[in-house]
Design a protein around this motif. Structure first.
Motif, PDB file in Angstrom:
ATOM      1  N   VAL A  82     -23.457  51.228   2.280  1.00 48.91           N
ATOM      2  CA  VAL A  82     -22.232  51.317   1.493  1.00 48.91           C
ATOM      3  C   VAL A  82     -22.381  50.425   0.264  1.00 48.91           C
ATOM      4  O   VAL A  82     -23.048  49.387   0.315  1.00 48.91           O
ATOM      5  CB  VAL A  82     -20.997  50.889   2.320  1.00 48.91           C
ATOM      6  CG1 VAL A  82     -21.044  49.410   2.686  1.00 48.91           C
ATOM      7  CG2 VAL A  82     -19.700  51.219   1.581  1.00 48.91           C
ATOM      8  N   GLY A  83     -21.766  50.846  -0.847  1.00 49.54           N
ATOM      9  CA  GLY A  83     -21.807  50.042  -2.060  1.00 49.54           C
ATOM     10  C   GLY A  83     -23.118  50.165  -2.811  1.00 49.54           C
ATOM     11  O   GLY A  83     -23.824  51.176  -2.726  1.00 49.54           O
ATOM     12  N   MET A  84     -23.471  49.118  -3.547  1.00 50.48           N
ATOM     13  CA  MET A  84     -24.681  49.122  -4.360  1.00 50.48           C
ATOM     14  C   MET A  84     -25.924  48.830  -3.522  1.00 50.48           C
ATOM     15  O   MET A  84     -25.897  48.018  -2.612  1.00 50.48           O
ATOM     16  CB  MET A  84     -24.597  48.051  -5.459  1.00 50.48           C
ATOM     17  CG  MET A  84     -23.611  48.323  -6.563  1.00 50.48           C
ATOM     18  SD  MET A  84     -23.754  47.034  -7.844  1.00 50.48           S
ATOM     19  CE  MET A  84     -22.579  47.659  -9.054  1.00 50.48           C
ATOM     20  N   LYS A 131     -29.993  46.232 -11.644  1.00 52.18           N
ATOM     21  CA  LYS A 131     -29.835  46.867 -12.957  1.00 52.18           C
ATOM     22  C   LYS A 131     -28.463  46.590 -13.558  1.00 52.18           C
ATOM     23  O   LYS A 131     -28.317  46.406 -14.758  1.00 52.18           O
ATOM     24  CB  LYS A 131     -30.070  48.372 -12.834  1.00 52.18           C
ATOM     25  CG  LYS A 131     -31.508  48.737 -12.513  1.00 52.18           C
ATOM     26  CD  LYS A 131     -31.658  50.244 -12.285  1.00 52.18           C
ATOM     27  CE  LYS A 131     -33.093  50.592 -11.910  1.00 52.18           C
ATOM     28  NZ  LYS A 131     -33.249  52.056 -11.621  1.00 52.18           N
ATOM     29  N   ALA A 132     -27.426  46.585 -12.698  1.00 52.77           N
ATOM     30  CA  ALA A 132     -26.056  46.424 -13.194  1.00 52.77           C
ATOM     31  C   ALA A 132     -25.653  44.968 -13.380  1.00 52.77           C
ATOM     32  O   ALA A 132     -24.903  44.639 -14.304  1.00 52.77           O
ATOM     33  CB  ALA A 132     -25.079  47.101 -12.230  1.00 52.77           C
ATOM     34  N   ARG A 133     -26.138  44.079 -12.497  1.00 50.91           N
ATOM     35  CA  ARG A 133     -25.670  42.689 -12.510  1.00 50.91           C
ATOM     36  C   ARG A 133     -26.764  41.688 -12.862  1.00 50.91           C
ATOM     37  O   ARG A 133     -26.458  40.618 -13.392  1.00 50.91           O
ATOM     38  CB  ARG A 133     -25.096  42.312 -11.136  1.00 50.91           C
ATOM     39  CG  ARG A 133     -23.942  43.206 -10.663  1.00 50.91           C
ATOM     40  CD  ARG A 133     -22.740  43.099 -11.578  1.00 50.91           C
ATOM     41  NE  ARG A 133     -21.624  43.876 -11.103  1.00 50.91           N
ATOM     42  CZ  ARG A 133     -20.576  43.386 -10.451  1.00 50.91           C
ATOM     43  NH1 ARG A 133     -20.520  42.094 -10.181  1.00 50.91           N
ATOM     44  NH2 ARG A 133     -19.593  44.169 -10.062  1.00 50.91           N
ATOM     45  N   GLY A 134     -27.977  41.985 -12.526  1.00 51.46           N
ATOM     46  CA  GLY A 134     -29.073  41.059 -12.814  1.00 51.46           C
ATOM     47  C   GLY A 134     -29.146  39.910 -11.819  1.00 51.46           C
ATOM     48  O   GLY A 134     -30.041  39.844 -10.981  1.00 51.46           O
TER      49      GLY A 134
END
Length: 475
Positions: A356-358, A365-368
């Motif tokens: 579930v989720g990322m 890629k999105a948060r680093g």
């Protein structure tokens, strides 16, 4: 003369999503027409989730018998009667079918029409000899097995999920084209029931899952005896002998053959949009399905689309989730917004894999700046007692500890992922997992230990883990 019905809601499709909309609306006293051309219950009950999990349960029982010696019980090679496995699968379907039946929904006050429905204009659907002019329409026609254009495939009998569970004789050698969840579940199940199995996957088997966790599943499926061929293209199919099939494959430019008795095509799903009159209704769509906004409304404002036909995540629980959002929008004028980041999924191989989720890659890629927390099944007492120590919980958090995603590979992963679904929906932090008390011994403790490790990096060291385990049991 055609009868004209004017209900508040007309639902096309009596699968999971359509049935949920119809039942919920009827419970509020709203007039509903439900149209279904095939079997009530749709793909999930008749060809998908229910029969596949029933077969997996039979296969797991056979495998337990083979390895009973781990518990001090004589191991035996089970005598599998495939015809009776077939009967077990269909008995399970029959036991659930009354919940989805015409009789039940008629008793709820739903008008059920067993015919194919299609729009004739933006405000009208015709089904059989009846015309429906509803205030709102919901398209819930689901999906079907996608059959790729493989040379010669149309010249041999092949199976999809719609025909696989009709088999009363065990396949001698099942060739599975496609290494996704359906392909891997059925490959392992058939191998455990005594068939030889080869899986052919053009890219990576279980390629949509976390590769670290997917590797654990693939190793176990291979250890069961399934021949998994990745990065291998199916070139053609042809008959071989009186009842066999030959699949020509290509890898790294070299061609070879796989000979078997049966072919299962498990290369994904295609949305059921044909024959619905979507153009006449002014509803935008493409080969992936009906185009909807976040509220699941189509380009025709009278019409919603839910579940597989809406072109998103293709899971039964997503169809149910969509149904709730649509009922909320139609009955209470509160537009729901789909949150795909909250949707969990599970593959019911052994071990199971759930998410579930990322994923780790998506979060990087999105948060680093993220933190990865892991806790192995092998350090859980319940897993040890049941000899189910293969697997781990993997949690992804931001730098403040907020849970962004979680993946689990191991026994009962499909059940355990529920905790993380709740945590992500409530924007909880890893440290919040310290706040619930798990009964001892349960595998859910693994999730708690993973969360605790965020606040106590020292606990990631093996020696400290052992000390914690000792204190928990005897302190």
């Amino acid at each position: 003369m055609s009868e004209v019905l004017k209900p508040d809601i007309c639902v096309i499709g009596a699968g999971s999503g359509g049935l949920t909309v119809a039942a919920a609306a009827a419970a509020f006293g709203v007039s509903v027409v439900l149209i279904e051309a095939g079997k009530m219950g749709g793909d999930c009950l008749n060809y998908g989730c229910v029969p596949s999990k029933a077969m997996i349960a039979a296969a797991k029982t056979a495998q337990t018998m083979r390895h009973a010696d781990r518990f001090g019980i004589k191991a035996v090679e089970p005598e599998v009667n495939f015809g009776r496995v077939h009967d077990h699968v269909h008995d399970v379907i029959a036991s659930i079918a009354p919940n989805d039946s015409v009789e039940r929904f008629t008793a709820l006050g739903v008008k059920v029409i067993q015919a194919r429905g299609a729009f004739t204009d933006r405000n009208t659907v015709v089904a059989g000899d009846q015309t429906i002019k509803a205030r709102r329409f919901v398209i819930a026609t689901g999906s079907r097995a996608f059959v790729p254009p493989i040379a010669g495939l149309d010249q041999v009998p092949y199976l999809t999920n719609e025909t696989l569970f009709d088999q009363t004789r065990r396949p001698g050698h099942l060739i599975v084209i496609g290494g996704g969840p359906i392909g891997m579940e059925m490959a392992q199940a058939h191998r455990r029931l005594g068939s030889n199995v080869t899986v052919i996957e053009a890219i990576k088997a279980m390629g949509k899952d976390d590769p670290e966790l997917a590797a654990i599943v693939l190793d176990k499926v291979s250890a069961d005896g399934v021949d998994i061929r990745e990065e291998t293209k199916v070139v053609s199919v042809e008959p071989k002998g009186k009842s066999g099939v030959r699949v020509t494959v290509e890898k790294d430019g070299a061609q070879s053959h796989v000979d078997g008795t049966h072919i299962l095509v498990a290369t994904g799903r295609a949305a059921n949009v044909d024959g619905l009159g979507l153009d006449e209704a002014g509803i935008d769509h493409d080969r992936k399905g009906v185009k909807v906004d976040r509220a699941l409304r189509t380009s025709n404002r009278r019409v919603y689309a839910i579940g597989d036909v809406a072109g998103g995540l293709q899971f039964t629980h997503v169809a149910g989730y969509h149904a709730g959002l649509v009922v909320q929008s139609i009955l209470f004028r509160v537009p729901g917004k789909e949150r795909r980041d909250l949707v969990p999924w599970a593959t019911y191989t052994d071990p199971e894999l759930a998410h579930v989720g990322m994923t780790e890659d998506e979060a990087r890629k999105a948060r680093g700046d993220i933190t990865i927390l892991r806790w192995p099944y092998a350090e859980n007492d319940r897993a040890q007692t049941e000899r189910k120590t293969d697997g781990l919980v993997k949690m992804v958090t931001d730098r403040k500890g907020r849970i962004l995603g979680a993946s689990i590979v191991g026994a009962n992963a499909g059940e355990m992922i529920n905790l993380f679904s709740l945590a992500i929906s409530r924007k909880m932090k890893a440290s919040d997992l310290r706040g619930f008390i798990a009964p001892y011994p349960t595998m859910t403790e693994i999730a708690k230990r993973a969360g605790t490790s965020f606040s106590a990096p020292m606990t990631r060291k093996p020696a400290v883990r052992r000390l914690i385990g000792f204190l928990r049991r005897f302190g």
